[in-house]
Design an enzyme around this catalytic site. Structure first.
Site, PDB file in Angstrom:
ATOM      1  N   ASN A 216      18.240 -60.796   1.622  1.00 22.04           N
ATOM      2  CA  ASN A 216      19.353 -60.421   0.628  1.00 22.04           C
ATOM      3  C   ASN A 216      19.238 -58.875   0.039  1.00 22.04           C
ATOM      4  O   ASN A 216      18.716 -58.734  -0.880  1.00 22.04           O
ATOM      5  CB  ASN A 216      19.296 -61.357  -0.495  1.00 22.04           C
ATOM      6  CG  ASN A 216      20.593 -61.332  -1.449  1.00 22.04           C
ATOM      7  OD1 ASN A 216      21.232 -60.414  -1.398  1.00 22.04           O
ATOM      8  ND2 ASN A 216      20.560 -62.382  -2.285  1.00 22.04           N
TER       9      ASN A 216
ATOM     10  N   GLY B  80      29.040 -55.473 -13.569  1.00 17.40           N
ATOM     11  CA  GLY B  80      27.787 -55.530 -14.462  1.00 17.40           C
ATOM     12  C   GLY B  80      27.222 -56.623 -15.057  1.00 17.40           C
ATOM     13  O   GLY B  80      26.573 -57.019 -16.119  1.00 17.40           O
ATOM     14  N   ILE B  81      28.121 -57.796 -14.672  1.00  9.93           N
ATOM     15  CA  ILE B  81      27.871 -59.287 -15.238  1.00  9.93           C
ATOM     16  C   ILE B  81      26.194 -59.574 -14.586  1.00  9.93           C
ATOM     17  O   ILE B  81      25.701 -59.994 -15.820  1.00  9.93           O
ATOM     18  CB  ILE B  81      28.580 -60.111 -14.487  1.00  9.93           C
ATOM     19  CG1 ILE B  81      29.959 -59.817 -14.954  1.00  9.93           C
ATOM     20  CG2 ILE B  81      28.205 -61.500 -14.947  1.00  9.93           C
ATOM     21  CD1 ILE B  81      31.017 -60.650 -14.259  1.00  9.93           C
ATOM     22  N   GLY B  82      25.684 -59.430 -13.703  1.00 10.72           N
ATOM     23  CA  GLY B  82      24.621 -59.700 -13.164  1.00 10.72           C
ATOM     24  C   GLY B  82      23.336 -58.724 -14.060  1.00 10.72           C
ATOM     25  O   GLY B  82      22.561 -59.400 -14.638  1.00 10.72           O
TER      26      GLY B  82
ATOM     27  N   TYR C 236      18.157 -55.270  -7.712  1.00  9.37           N
ATOM     28  CA  TYR C 236      16.853 -55.532  -8.677  1.00  9.37           C
ATOM     29  C   TYR C 236      15.944 -54.125  -8.581  1.00  9.37           C
ATOM     30  O   TYR C 236      15.379 -54.026  -9.951  1.00  9.37           O
ATOM     31  CB  TYR C 236      16.100 -56.829  -8.045  1.00  9.37           C
ATOM     32  CG  TYR C 236      16.686 -58.007  -8.020  1.00  9.37           C
ATOM     33  CD1 TYR C 236      17.392 -58.264  -9.127  1.00  9.37           C
ATOM     34  CD2 TYR C 236      16.672 -58.970  -6.941  1.00  9.37           C
ATOM     35  CE1 TYR C 236      18.266 -59.428  -9.421  1.00  9.37           C
ATOM     36  CE2 TYR C 236      17.284 -60.139  -7.112  1.00  9.37           C
ATOM     37  CZ  TYR C 236      18.125 -60.488  -8.274  1.00  9.37           C
ATOM     38  OH  TYR C 236      18.720 -61.795  -8.216  1.00  9.37           O
TER      39      TYR C 236
ATOM     40  N   GLU D  29      23.822 -68.649   0.214  1.00 11.13           N
ATOM     41  CA  GLU D  29      22.405 -68.646   1.128  1.00 11.13           C
ATOM     42  C   GLU D  29      22.227 -69.258   2.328  1.00 11.13           C
ATOM     43  O   GLU D  29      21.114 -69.432   3.117  1.00 11.13           O
ATOM     44  CB  GLU D  29      21.347 -69.243   0.161  1.00 11.13           C
ATOM     45  CG  GLU D  29      21.017 -68.271  -1.214  1.00 11.13           C
ATOM     46  CD  GLU D  29      20.030 -68.657  -2.027  1.00 11.13           C
ATOM     47  OE1 GLU D  29      19.512 -69.989  -2.172  1.00 11.13           O
ATOM     48  OE2 GLU D  29      19.697 -67.897  -2.983  1.00 11.13           O
TER      49      GLU D  29
ATOM     50  N   GLY E  52      29.641 -56.381  -9.122  1.00  8.18           N
ATOM     51  CA  GLY E  52      29.800 -55.082  -9.214  1.00  8.18           C
ATOM     52  C   GLY E  52      30.423 -54.758 -10.516  1.00  8.18           C
ATOM     53  O   GLY E  52      30.595 -53.396 -10.856  1.00  8.18           O
TER      54      GLY E  52
END
Length: 157
Positions: free
Chosen positions: A118, A89-91, A125, A21, A87
């Site tokens: 972002n 699928g962890i998030g 999301y 960030e 990418g």
């Protein structure tokens, strides 16, 4: 769930997120402050995501309360996945875990904030069904302004 043995890992993830960030200069947290806040005072919780036995991401969250719903909620302060692991699928799995936890704890909502610039996260999301709260502006007070406001109280409680 993270435990006291994960303090150094949690701080490392916090620093990685801050670097992503462009805010690494703002990190003043220490292992001691993380240990005290998370494991002694129990002010927040952390989950660690692993891939093939290696830590690749984390989420730090805590309970808030909705007066309109009359129920607690869960607020995600930080969610981070190592760039090379995105990418996969962890998030999504971390958010699904937190969604289930929200329901199991009889909470009314799961919330978080995202920086306006972002775009990859915003796109992600929205893809999972999250909606921006465009009618709200987040405010914060810290540092000298927090001290000055606090000084306006003339009594001890």
């Amino acid at each position: 769930f993270a435990d006291e043995n994960d303090v150094d890992l949690i701080l490392d993830f916090i620093r990685q997120l801050a670097d992503y960030e462009n805010r690494i200069h703002e990190v003043i947290a220490t292992e001691d402050s993380i240990k005290e806040a998370l494991f002694e005072r129990k002010l927040a919780e952390v989950i660690i995501s692993e891939y093939e036995g290696n830590p690749v991401g984390f989420a730090l969250f805590f309970h808030n309360f909705s007066t309109f719903l009359g129920k607690p909620g869960i607020y995600i302060e930080d969610l981070y996945v190592n760039p090379e692991m995105r990418g996969r699928g962890i998030g999504t799995l971390m958010l699904a875990f937190l969604a289930r936890l929200t329901l199991e704890r009889k909470c009314g909502r799961l919330e978080w904030a995202v920086l306006n610039w972002n775009e990859p996260s915003i796109k992600f999301y929205k893809k999972i069904g999250a909606e921006p709260k465009d009618e709200w502006t987040l405010y914060k007070i810290s540092g000298e302004a927090l001290e000055n406001l606090s000084a306006k109280i003339f009594y001890k409680y």
